[in-house]
Scaffold this motif. Structure first.
Motif, mmCIF file in Angstrom:
data_model
loop_
_atom_site.group_PDB
_atom_site.id
_atom_site.type_symbol
_atom_site.label_atom_id
_atom_site.label_comp_id
_atom_site.label_asym_id
_atom_site.label_seq_id
_atom_site.Cartn_x
_atom_site.Cartn_y
_atom_site.Cartn_z
ATOM 1 N N SER A 83 0.839 -1.188 0.000
ATOM 2 C CA SER A 83 0.000 0.000 0.000
ATOM 3 C C SER A 83 0.880 1.246 0.000
ATOM 4 O O SER A 83 1.958 1.261 0.596
ATOM 5 C CB SER A 83 -0.918 0.008 1.226
ATOM 6 O OG SER A 83 -1.776 1.119 1.214
ATOM 7 N N SER A 84 0.410 2.296 -0.668
ATOM 8 C CA SER A 84 1.183 3.539 -0.735
ATOM 9 C C SER A 84 1.042 4.329 0.555
ATOM 10 O O SER A 84 0.015 4.265 1.234
ATOM 11 C CB SER A 84 0.704 4.398 -1.913
ATOM 12 O OG SER A 84 -0.658 4.741 -1.743
ATOM 13 N N GLU A 91 -5.900 3.307 3.273
ATOM 14 C CA GLU A 91 -6.511 2.498 2.211
ATOM 15 C C GLU A 91 -7.546 1.556 2.800
ATOM 16 O O GLU A 91 -7.329 0.915 3.825
ATOM 17 C CB GLU A 91 -5.460 1.692 1.451
ATOM 18 C CG GLU A 91 -6.079 0.845 0.340
ATOM 19 C CD GLU A 91 -5.080 0.126 -0.533
ATOM 20 O OE1 GLU A 91 -5.494 -0.593 -1.464
ATOM 21 O OE2 GLU A 91 -3.866 0.281 -0.299
ATOM 22 N N PHE A 92 -8.692 1.455 2.111
ATOM 23 C CA PHE A 92 -9.749 0.525 2.503
ATOM 24 C C PHE A 92 -9.659 -0.706 1.605
ATOM 25 O O PHE A 92 -10.007 -0.652 0.423
ATOM 26 C CB PHE A 92 -11.117 1.188 2.391
ATOM 27 C CG PHE A 92 -11.284 2.371 3.308
ATOM 28 C CD1 PHE A 92 -11.457 2.188 4.665
ATOM 29 C CD2 PHE A 92 -11.244 3.666 2.808
ATOM 30 C CE1 PHE A 92 -11.603 3.274 5.515
ATOM 31 C CE2 PHE A 92 -11.386 4.755 3.648
ATOM 32 C CZ PHE A 92 -11.571 4.557 5.010
ATOM 33 N N VAL A 146 -10.584 -3.974 5.501
ATOM 34 C CA VAL A 146 -9.404 -3.753 6.339
ATOM 35 C C VAL A 146 -8.875 -2.353 6.039
ATOM 36 O O VAL A 146 -8.645 -2.016 4.871
ATOM 37 C CB VAL A 146 -8.305 -4.797 6.051
ATOM 38 C CG1 VAL A 146 -7.034 -4.467 6.845
ATOM 39 C CG2 VAL A 146 -8.798 -6.194 6.400
ATOM 40 N N LYS A 147 -8.694 -1.555 7.069
ATOM 41 C CA LYS A 147 -8.142 -0.206 6.882
ATOM 42 C C LYS A 147 -6.633 -0.266 7.076
ATOM 43 O O LYS A 147 -6.148 -0.601 8.148
ATOM 44 C CB LYS A 147 -8.774 0.769 7.873
ATOM 45 C CG LYS A 147 -8.307 2.204 7.693
ATOM 46 C CD LYS A 147 -8.986 3.122 8.710
ATOM 47 C CE LYS A 147 -8.491 4.552 8.582
ATOM 48 N NZ LYS A 147 -9.113 5.441 9.594
ATOM 49 N N ILE A 148 -5.901 0.073 6.019
ATOM 50 C CA ILE A 148 -4.435 0.119 6.087
ATOM 51 C C ILE A 148 -4.034 1.561 6.391
ATOM 52 O O ILE A 148 -4.312 2.471 5.605
ATOM 53 C CB ILE A 148 -3.788 -0.353 4.778
ATOM 54 C CG1 ILE A 148 -4.299 -1.763 4.403
ATOM 55 C CG2 ILE A 148 -2.273 -0.356 4.900
ATOM 56 C CD1 ILE A 148 -3.783 -2.260 3.066
ATOM 57 N N GLU A 207 3.289 0.807 4.759
ATOM 58 C CA GLU A 207 3.463 0.517 3.339
ATOM 59 C C GLU A 207 2.759 -0.765 2.916
ATOM 60 O O GLU A 207 2.881 -1.181 1.762
ATOM 61 C CB GLU A 207 4.946 0.420 3.005
ATOM 62 C CG GLU A 207 5.678 1.742 3.117
ATOM 63 C CD GLU A 207 7.126 1.625 2.692
ATOM 64 O OE1 GLU A 207 7.480 2.190 1.643
ATOM 65 O OE2 GLU A 207 7.907 0.963 3.407
ATOM 66 N N GLY A 208 2.003 -1.366 3.815
ATOM 67 C CA GLY A 208 1.267 -2.561 3.452
ATOM 68 C C GLY A 208 1.165 -3.547 4.591
ATOM 69 O O GLY A 208 1.398 -3.219 5.755
#
Length: 624
Positions: A330-331, A336-337, A371-373, A378-379
């Motif tokens: 993930s950036s 991120e959802f 899931v909320k990142i 970064e992931g």
């Protein structure tokens, strides 16, 4: 192309929205009590009458004056002639000259009257006036959300009209030259406007009153005029699409011309182009056009504002711990959802990531949770523990059979039939090798695979090599071949022909991709000469859809997908599409349901009606 005005956190956005909605007040309206379910009382409501409003019998029996029964005894029964009592049923009026009710079980009917063997006591089995509700009692307080049982009490108290807060009117303005209504057939380049209807459904679910306006084209003047009208008619307004900074995106300009833009850009993914403005104290939300982005903006931003105005807290979704099935990158800078499928494998709850694109609507339909990142990470590593916000009923998780592996339409048929039996089939399409690896990591119950071994036999070699003591359930035999446009206008007949056309491939690790590589090597075709070899789709149907839409010329797939998309088909090979699982699953109730279905006549009839399948060996079990 411009830039976003800002890029604030979701928490900051919510604070700004709360402040912006602070002055918005809802009026009251009077409605029929019978249709008040889910509405919120504007003021306290007091009983207009008592319940019961007369002295009533609490039993079936006879109403008597208790003085006439005092001599009754088991050894000395008392006879009451007909004039000394009155037969009553539960709820009947008890006359003033009676003060007790004797149950029908305690009397003996004889000629001319009844015999009793036990004396009555004053007001036995009698409901006094106001026993349930006394006139003047407060039935419901202010700001109470009316439930079904509350309607009973209100009506019993003679309250036929209730004063409630008006429903929040939310204007929905879909924008875009490319949009057509759902009842129209879209041409190429046109998109069906389904976002506005999804928004309307969400607002109704929240208890609001959605007001959908006609589609507005990409015109500054038209959007501005429609928004001015909506602001005067609604409590809050949603302007859908045009919230980014592309050509034809006028949302920000229109909002600036009519009011004050409070923010434009929120650090969430998907959903970053979201904006918020105030026009004459009316909250206006710029919601992105991509459907998944739109959902998360509605769910995290618009819903927050809605319930602040409604002055209610919304019920938070349940959260559970799970283990992510594969690594997710993930950036930074954006929360991120991530949409996931859930299933309990052994004692471990497994979350399998779904498609992540902002336009992948089915990733929401198929998702069991989110899931909320965090934007500072970064992931997520494979096997890492995560918190999942559940979108569906948690009780369904224990009844879910987790399938990770290859795709075929028959899995959709099985899923539908399992649902009819009270079970769920959670299918993630990651390819045959992805399914085997999921079994190896104990992240799936079953894996559909079709992997051609070096000896020309399907699946057995791969199961022995990677899994060992597992079981193969024979499901279907199917035909793989070239899917081409009707009439095969490019005359595609063999693998060498793939070097002169636009090819649509399957993802790495899929059985179809491995089959292609096998035939390319066998026919001495260099994959680097194929235009589209690196273009990947996740299912046979999506490959077929590209060819039917003429964005590709050919793809390797199954006959059923070609039939579904009305394509021509050149057979290449027959293959076995099987189910792999650990032998312990044979005693699992979810698997028993799966097996019962695939061996049923109903399943076989549905599969054969599609075409392109052989079910001769369906249901046979091979112990590897």
């Amino acid at each position: 192309m411009g830039i976003f005005l800002n890029n604030i956190s979701l928490e900051e956005a919510k604070k700004i929205i709360e402040e912006g909605c602070r002055t918005l007040e809802l009026k009251n309206e009077e409605i029929d009590t019978r249709f008040s379910l889910g509405r919120t009382t504007y003021e306290p409501h007091f009983a207009m009458i008592s319940s019961p409003h007369f002295t009533a019998s609490a039993m079936d029996g006879i109403a008597v004056n208790y003085l006439h029964t005092l001599e009754a005894d088991i050894t000395k029964p008392v006879f009451l002639e007909n004039s000394k009592y009155e037969v009553v049923d539960t709820g009947d009026l008890v006359r003033d000259d009676f003060d007790a009710v004797i149950m029908v079980e305690d009397i003996e009917e004889v000629e001319g009257g009844v015999v009793i063997r036990k004396p009555a006591v004053p007001y036995q089995n009698i409901r006094p006036i106001g026993e349930d509700i006394a006139m003047g009692t407060m039935v419901l307080p202010s700001k109470h959300k009316i439930r079904a049982i509350d309607i009973s009490s209100l009506l019993a108290a003679g309250i036929n009209k209730v004063s409630v807060y008006e429903k929040i009117r939310v204007g929905i303005i879909p924008t875009g030259d490319e949009l057509v209504n759902v009842w129209e057939s879209p041409d190429k380049g046109q998109l069906i406007d389904y976002n506005s209807w999804t928004f309307a459904a969400m607002i109704e679910e929240w208890g609001g009153n959605p007001i959908r306006y006609d589609i507005v084209g990409d015109s500054y003047e038209l959007i501005r005029d429609t928004l001015k009208r909506a602001v005067n008619e609604c409590h809050m307004v949603i302007l859908n699409a045009g919230s980014a900074k592309g050509r034809g995106d006028f949302t920000e300009e229109v909002l600036k011309s009519l009011g004050e833009v409070k923010f434009h850009g929120v650090s969430i993914k998907p959903g970053r182009p979201a904006s918020f403005a105030l026009i004459k104290d009316t909250p206006v939300f710029g919601v992105p056009g991509y459907p998944v982005s739109a959902f998360f903006v509605m769910d995290n931003i618009v819903k927050h504002a809605f319930f602040k105005v409604k002055n209610e807290s919304f019920r938070e979704r349940e959260r559970v711990e799970a283990y992510i099935s594969r690594k997710v990158v993930s950036s930074l800078k954006n929360d991120e959802f991530l949409r996931v499928k859930l299933g309990k494998v052994g004692q471990k709850l497994v979350a399998s990531p779904l498609g992540r694109g902002a336009g992948v609507t089915m990733s929401l339909t198929n998702a069991d949770g989110v899931v909320k990142i965090d934007k500072n990470h970064e992931g997520i590593e494979a096997g890492e523990k995560v918190m999942v916000e559940i979108l569906k009923n948690k009780s369904n998780i224990d009844k879910t059979l987790v399938s990770i592996g290859s795709h075929d339409i028959v899995m959709d048929i099985i899923s539908d039939m399992m649902n009819m039996e009270g079970y769920d089939l959670s299918s993630s399409h990651v390819g045959s090798m992805g399914g085997i690896m999921a079994l190896k990591r104990n992240e799936a119950h079953i894996a559909p695979i079709h992997l051609l071994g070096e000896n020309g036999i399907y699946n057995i070699d791969y199961v022995k090599r990677y899994l060992g003591d597992y079981v193969i359930l024979k499901l279907i035999k199917r035909v793989q071949g070239f899917m081409v446009q009707k009439g095969n206008p490019l005359n595609i007949n063999n693998f060498k022909d793939l070097t002169r056309i636009r090819y649509v491939n399957r993802q790495k690790g899929s059985g179809t991709r491995l089959l292609l590589d096998y035939f390319l090597e066998k026919n001495e075709v260099d994959k680097n000469e194929i235009n589209g070899y690196t273009r990947e789709e996740l299912t046979h149907l999506t490959v077929a859809a590209q060819i039917a839409g003429k964005s590709g010329d050919c793809g390797l797939g199954v006959l059923s997908a070609a039939i579904c998309m009305n394509l021509d088909f050149i057979p290449i090979a027959n293959e076995d599409y099987d189910i792999v699982f650990h032998k312990s699953m044979l005693e699992d109730e979810r698997f028993k349901c799966f097996y019962k279905i695939i061996t049923s006549k109903g399943f076989k009839d549905k599969v054969m009606s599609i075409g392109g399948y052989d079910l001769e060996d369906t249901g046979k079990i091979i112990y590897v």
